[in-house]
Design a protein around this motif. Structure first.
Motif, mmCIF file in Angstrom:
data_model
loop_
_atom_site.group_PDB
_atom_site.id
_atom_site.type_symbol
_atom_site.label_atom_id
_atom_site.label_comp_id
_atom_site.label_asym_id
_atom_site.label_seq_id
_atom_site.Cartn_x
_atom_site.Cartn_y
_atom_site.Cartn_z
ATOM 1 N N ALA A 438 -13.855 22.696 -0.253
ATOM 2 C CA ALA A 438 -12.893 23.802 -0.262
ATOM 3 C C ALA A 438 -12.939 24.509 1.099
ATOM 4 C CB ALA A 438 -13.237 24.777 -1.379
ATOM 5 N N PRO A 439 -11.813 24.575 1.815
ATOM 6 C CA PRO A 439 -11.820 25.235 3.126
ATOM 7 C C PRO A 439 -12.210 26.704 3.007
ATOM 8 C CG PRO A 439 -9.820 23.938 2.832
ATOM 9 C CD PRO A 439 -10.505 23.964 1.506
ATOM 10 N N LEU A 440 -13.015 27.171 3.962
ATOM 11 C CA LEU A 440 -13.360 28.590 4.004
ATOM 12 C C LEU A 440 -12.128 29.360 4.457
ATOM 13 C CD1 LEU A 440 -16.831 27.963 5.475
ATOM 14 C CD2 LEU A 440 -16.466 29.693 3.699
ATOM 15 N N PRO A 441 -11.658 30.305 3.687
ATOM 16 C CA PRO A 441 -10.378 30.961 3.991
ATOM 17 C C PRO A 441 -10.527 32.070 5.035
ATOM 18 C CG PRO A 441 -11.236 31.781 1.919
ATOM 19 C CD PRO A 441 -12.234 30.768 2.416
ATOM 20 N N GLY A 470 -17.886 13.583 16.833
ATOM 21 C CA GLY A 470 -18.461 14.838 17.254
ATOM 22 C C GLY A 470 -17.783 16.073 16.695
ATOM 23 N N GLN A 471 -16.632 15.905 16.123
ATOM 24 C CA GLN A 471 -15.930 17.045 15.556
ATOM 25 C C GLN A 471 -15.882 16.860 14.049
ATOM 26 O OE1 GLN A 471 -13.840 19.674 16.954
ATOM 27 N NE2 GLN A 471 -15.001 19.375 18.830
ATOM 28 N N SER A 472 -15.877 17.962 13.307
ATOM 29 C CA SER A 472 -15.664 17.806 11.877
ATOM 30 C C SER A 472 -14.208 17.401 11.698
ATOM 31 C CB SER A 472 -16.000 19.105 11.150
ATOM 32 O OG SER A 472 -14.862 19.907 11.037
ATOM 33 N N PRO A 473 -13.902 16.588 10.705
ATOM 34 C CA PRO A 473 -12.552 16.038 10.569
ATOM 35 C C PRO A 473 -11.461 17.107 10.605
ATOM 36 C CG PRO A 473 -14.022 15.006 9.000
ATOM 37 C CD PRO A 473 -14.802 16.098 9.654
ATOM 38 N N LEU A 474 -11.754 18.255 10.024
ATOM 39 C CA LEU A 474 -10.718 19.293 9.994
ATOM 40 C C LEU A 474 -10.430 19.852 11.386
ATOM 41 C CD1 LEU A 474 -11.414 21.343 6.753
ATOM 42 C CD2 LEU A 474 -9.506 19.812 7.240
ATOM 43 N N ALA A 475 -11.484 19.906 12.232
ATOM 44 C CA ALA A 475 -11.301 20.444 13.574
ATOM 45 C C ALA A 475 -10.366 19.558 14.402
ATOM 46 C CB ALA A 475 -12.657 20.578 14.263
ATOM 47 N N GLU A 476 -10.310 18.297 14.018
ATOM 48 C CA GLU A 476 -9.444 17.319 14.689
ATOM 49 C C GLU A 476 -7.977 17.514 14.321
ATOM 50 O OE1 GLU A 476 -10.478 13.838 16.371
ATOM 51 O OE2 GLU A 476 -11.366 15.699 17.126
ATOM 52 N N VAL A 481 -5.714 23.559 12.127
ATOM 53 C CA VAL A 481 -6.452 24.554 12.912
ATOM 54 C C VAL A 481 -5.517 25.642 13.437
ATOM 55 C CG1 VAL A 481 -7.865 24.923 14.964
ATOM 56 C CG2 VAL A 481 -8.196 22.870 13.572
ATOM 57 N N LYS A 482 -4.376 25.234 13.969
ATOM 58 C CA LYS A 482 -3.446 26.196 14.574
ATOM 59 C C LYS A 482 -2.732 26.984 13.482
ATOM 60 C CE LYS A 482 -1.797 24.924 19.095
ATOM 61 N NZ LYS A 482 -0.668 24.257 19.797
ATOM 62 N N THR A 483 -2.880 28.299 13.535
ATOM 63 C CA THR A 483 -2.236 29.107 12.517
ATOM 64 C C THR A 483 -1.913 30.471 13.111
ATOM 65 O OG1 THR A 483 -2.428 29.908 10.241
ATOM 66 C CG2 THR A 483 -4.434 29.995 11.583
ATOM 67 N N THR A 484 -1.434 31.358 12.277
ATOM 68 C CA THR A 484 -1.167 32.707 12.754
ATOM 69 C C THR A 484 -2.111 33.665 12.057
ATOM 70 O OG1 THR A 484 0.523 32.886 11.072
ATOM 71 C CG2 THR A 484 1.266 32.349 13.294
ATOM 72 N N ARG A 494 -8.037 28.354 12.526
ATOM 73 C CA ARG A 494 -8.728 28.413 11.237
ATOM 74 C C ARG A 494 -10.192 28.047 11.360
ATOM 75 N NH1 ARG A 494 -5.805 29.206 7.063
ATOM 76 N NH2 ARG A 494 -3.617 28.593 7.053
ATOM 77 N N GLU A 495 -10.981 28.593 10.475
ATOM 78 C CA GLU A 495 -12.332 28.088 10.235
ATOM 79 C C GLU A 495 -12.187 26.634 9.782
ATOM 80 O OE1 GLU A 495 -15.766 29.468 10.105
ATOM 81 O OE2 GLU A 495 -15.910 27.275 9.956
ATOM 82 N N THR A 496 -12.983 25.748 10.366
ATOM 83 C CA THR A 496 -12.845 24.332 9.988
ATOM 84 C C THR A 496 -13.976 23.837 9.093
ATOM 85 O OG1 THR A 496 -13.929 23.701 12.048
ATOM 86 C CG2 THR A 496 -11.506 23.715 12.026
#
Length: 823
Positions: A438-441, A470-476, A481-484, A494-496
């Motif tokens: 579950a992504p950290l909101p 080297g990156q967590s999959p979400l960071a990729e 990641v890009k949000t407002t 975003r927190e990844t």
RNA sequence: GCCGGUGUGCUGGAAUUGGCAGACGGGGCGGACUCAAAAUCCGUUGUCAGCGAUGGCGUGUGGGUUCAAGUCCCACCACCGGCACCA
């Protein structure tokens, strides 16, 4: 018109039939019924790993018997099931086979749900939850935010296992002997900013509340108590010999503080970089730190591991006697406990003793034994017993227990430290550098900092690469990641990290009370109606982590005003493992028994019955193919008995001779025994053995009596089927309908035994001479002690054993035994 | 290593409060049924000595408490679970 039972028990046919009928009738759908007392029966939900294993079958069969038993006793029973469906194996499948974690997980769930249904488990499937679905994890995220706003979630640096070759974070499980399980390169540690839950804020309550859980096994409470590890002591500041800084240490033995001859810091201690700057042997110390950081905590705290240390070149001052003591770094001091620094008293602490001997550091005795034999010349280990203070300035002559109190008072008066309660329990690290969670909101904005994202759910993106780089999959995943920024609307990221799956499983029992609510995690009233869970059942391997986290969550939600109770599980049953050939079933050992195969060959009822019969629930269970055959034979035996008596059943009342009375007595004794075994102790194995004895008695009766009495037969058969119903739901349903009943056997009330039918008038009393059984007497149940004694002494056999010897004592336990002591 | 648990016939286990050790199941052996086998039904089965009646021994090991210990106490051995990122 009642169908005639076939000659042969055909489990496949009848199980398929009733599975369908129960589903069509919604037999196990729970309607809230305020007229009845509630009962919430819960088994730990599984991780959908592929297919059921025997441990699941055991866990869920036990829960099903409990749920059915309470249903038959008139309770409004909630018995739900779901899926703890975020986790590492789904990502492994993605890396290895290129299947999407969501697809892999969904397929597994579908398959395993089918298997659970085959087992005849009485779940209300309308309440099914899966933690990986957005309509569940949005509420996991929401609960995280509630804890965050209450100050119970925070960020700090913490170490992770890092594989330099895979360039990825490893779980402890993926580290084998200090190496990466995938590529075998040496694993190092790396500090990352990570999220924590402040479980330590509840340390005292988690400990104190254990007293309020009489329905938990003592061993689990003891393990949790030790895990929390409350210890009362004092924090003392040791100023550095040169410089303004000071080192705080925590000790439970301030009585030994005059015996401090050096200090030891954890290599991770925050002051270390500063000390390093002044160290003459800087490179050597750096090499040492790197070496120690390769060791895990288990190795470092082991009393077997060689104690390693290095002198930093700096000194601190003992604030009690003004002595200068050298500051060392040591592998046996952990940064995560206390202040990450200890004062070393080698004479009165075994670890310090070993360390001092190895590095030739000075020792000084400050506690003398009552015998006065503690001496530096003779001691081969630390003296850790109580004694009298020596070499301790104005505290000399005090008993050490008293000295603890006096020295603490002195330290506080002099303002060089204060009393402190410390816990082994550490805050709960919930960040995972993984995709399938579950992504950290949380959103990071340049202007606003870390901002809670209330736009739930923060959805996991679907198309994500699993190439380790080297990156967590979400960071990729740039679109993720890009949000407002939810506060200022500016660009943000975003927190990844995702959440530990233990977070998901720390509140699922609440969601079952209100699984479809789209407005809130759960309705307060519904949660308060169904919870706490009346009976929680699962593997003992969860005794600490899962159960502690779930308790913490419940306490926090209670304090947030979301629920009225502060403990989630009223009663706990920890079941043992299923073994084959003496060890845990595992692929590598090749000793797996597949539940699917067993169900296919013998039927679910046989599998259930065997697993319940083979061992009491708390103990490990040794799998036996022949034992399964035995369980199957027993069901066949019941089937034949009922089929045989089917023609006798409709007849009226007949006779009640000694044989009928004996059988009836056994029926009611069995009812009593089964009820007691289930209600008080969950002793399914002895309950089933009692039913087996009843079946044996019925066969015996059938053999003895040419014309069986229809009333006796009717009662025997009906009671037998009703007692069997919680254990073997399919065959009992089939036999119930075939013996002329309407309605499901699973909607029947549990039969009450007739106490009059169970009364015995005579009892066998054992006569012992010097503790050895020499005679048995048949006596009336209400024989007095005098009668028993007289009858025992009158026995010819007993007289023979007594002979000419003198009778010293006669012990009489009415209805049981007489022991004649001679000599 | 630390914390927690478990140990009983050939075997899974039973013995509820310190009071008959081995219920019930499996396996073995014997019998009935069958042309035969399987299935089923009945009986028997801790171990040693004895033809037998019966007696000795026996709950991981060693000690202790007690009239009496599988059960309580002390020490030890073996195996299992947890040790904070497997779930």
């Amino acid at each position: 018109m009642v169908e005639r039972l076939g000659e042969k028990y055909q489990p496949k046919e009848i199980e398929r039939k009733w599975q369908r009928e129960w589903a069509a009738a919604g037999l196990y759908t729970v309607a809230e019924d305020p007229q009845k007392p509630k009962y919430y029966c819960l088994e730990m939900f599984p991780y959908p790993s592929g297919k059921l294993h025997m441990g699941h079958v055991r866990n869920y069969t036990i829960g099903d018997v409990v749920a059915r038993y309470y249903t038959m006793h008139g309770y409004n029973v909630l018995h739900p099931m779901g899926w703890d469906s975020f986790g590492l194996p789904a990502e492994n499948a993605a890396i290895k086979h290129g299947i999407k974690p969501s697809v892999w997980t969904r397929d597994n769930i579908d398959y395993m749900r089918g298997q659970l249904q085959q087992l005849g488990l009485s779940y209300d499937w309308d309440r099914e939850v899966a933690t990986c679905l957005p309509d569940y994890y949005r509420w996991t995220q929401w609960l995280f935010l509630q804890l965050y706003k209450a100050g119970l979630a925070y960020k700090k640096k913490a170490a992770v296992n890092w594989c330099p070759s895979c360039k990825t974070v490893l779980a402890n499980e993926q580290v084998v002997a200090g190496r990466c399980e995938r590529c075998d390169s040496e694993v190092s540690h790396k500090d990352l900013e990570q999220w924590f839950f402040k479980i330590t804020a509840y340390a005292d309550k988690l400990l104190a509340n254990l007293e309020k859980l009489p329905g938990w096994p003592e061993k689990v409470k003891l393990m949790q108590k030790n895990w929390i590890g409350k210890s009362e002591g004092v924090e003392v500041d040791f100023p550095l010999a040169d410089g303004k800084e000071k080192v705080s240490i925590f000790t439970t033995r301030p009585d030994t503080i005059f015996g401090v001859t050096y200090m030891v810091l954890a290599p991770e201690h925050p002051l270390v970089p500063q000390l390093l700057a002044q160290a003459p042997n800087r490179e050597e110390v750096e090499a040492f730190i790197a070496e120690v950081r390769k060791q895990d905590d288990l190795t470092r705290t082991s009393t077997e591991t060689e104690k390693l240390g290095i002198f930093t070149g700096s000194y601190a001052v003992n604030p009690l006697n003004g002595e200068k003591v050298p500051i060392w770094l040591g592998n046996y001091v952990l940064a995560s406990y206390g202040t990450g620094a200890v004062m070393a008293v080698p004479t009165h602490d075994q670890r310090d003793f070993e360390f001092a001997k190895k590095y030739d550091l000075p020792l000084r005795v400050v506690i003398q034994s009552p015998q006065g034999n503690v001496s530096l010349k003779t001691m081969t280990e630390a003296y850790v017993e109580d004694g009298i203070l020596v070499n301790s300035g104005s505290f000399n002559g005090l008993g050490n227990r008293e000295a603890i109190e006096k020295i603490c008072a002195h330290i506080e008066r002099e303002n060089i430290g204060q009393r402190k309660v410390n816990y082994k329990l550490r805050d709960w690290l919930i960040s995972r550098q993984r995709y399938w969670g579950a992504p950290l909101p949380i959103v990071y904005c340049e202007k606003c900092g870390a901002v809670p994202d209330e736009n739930l759910p923060v959805l996991l993106p679907d198309g994500v690469a699993f190439k380790p780089n080297g990156q967590s999959p979400l960071a990729e995943c740039e679109s993720f990641v890009k949000t407002t920024c939810p506060r200022c609307g500016g660009p943000a990221r975003r927190e990844t990290d995702t959440m530990d799956t233990f977070v998901c499983s720390s509140w699922y029992f609440l969601r079952y009370a209100d699984p479809h609510n789209e407005e809130i995690a759960f309705d307060r009233e519904k949660a308060n109606r169904w919870l706490p869970v009346d009976q929680y059942i699962g593997g003992v391997e969860h005794a600490i982590l899962h159960l502690m986290y779930a308790r913490f969550f419940t306490m926090a939600l209670h304090d947030l005003g979301l629920v009225d109770f502060d403990e989630p599980f009223e009663n706990l049953l920890t079941q043992g493992m299923v073994l084959k050939d003496g060890s845990k079933m595992s692929k590598s050992k090749g000793n797996i028994v597949d539940p699917g195969y067993i169900i296919d060959k013998y039927g679910a009822d046989t599998a259930r019955l065997f697993i319940l019969f083979a061992a009491p629930p708390e103990r490990d269970l040794e799998w036996s193919d022949q034992g399964v055959e035995g369980a199957h034979r027993f069901l066949n035996r019941i089937w034949r008995l009922v089929a045989d008596w089917q023609d006798v059943l409709p007849g009226g009342k007949g006779k009640a001779t000694a044989e009928e009375q004996a059988l009836r007595k056994q029926v009611h004794l069995t009812l009593k025994k089964v009820q007691e075994d289930l209600a008080n102790r969950f002793q399914f194995n002895t309950a089933i053995s009692a039913i087996m004895e009843l079946v044996n008695a019925a066969y015996h009766y059938r053999e003895q009596v040419a014309n069986p009495d229809p009333a006796t037969v009717r009662e025997t058969v009906d009671m037998l089927i009703l007692m069997l119903a919680p254990f073997a739901p399919f065959i009992s349903e089939e036999l119930w309908s075939a013996t002329g009943h309407t309605g499901s056997v699973h909607k029947q009330a549990w039969p009450k035994y007739d106490p009059k039918a169970t009364v015995s008038t005579e009892v066998t009393v054992v006569v012992q001479v010097n503790g050895k059984v020499r005679e048995r007497l048949t006596m009336s149940v209400d024989s007095s002690e005098e009668e028993l004694k007289a009858k025992a002494l009158a026995s010819a056999k007993v007289k023979e054993f007594i002979g000419a010897k003198q009778i010293r004592k006669v012990i009489v336990i009415p209805r049981k035994l007489v022991n004649i002591v001679i000599g």
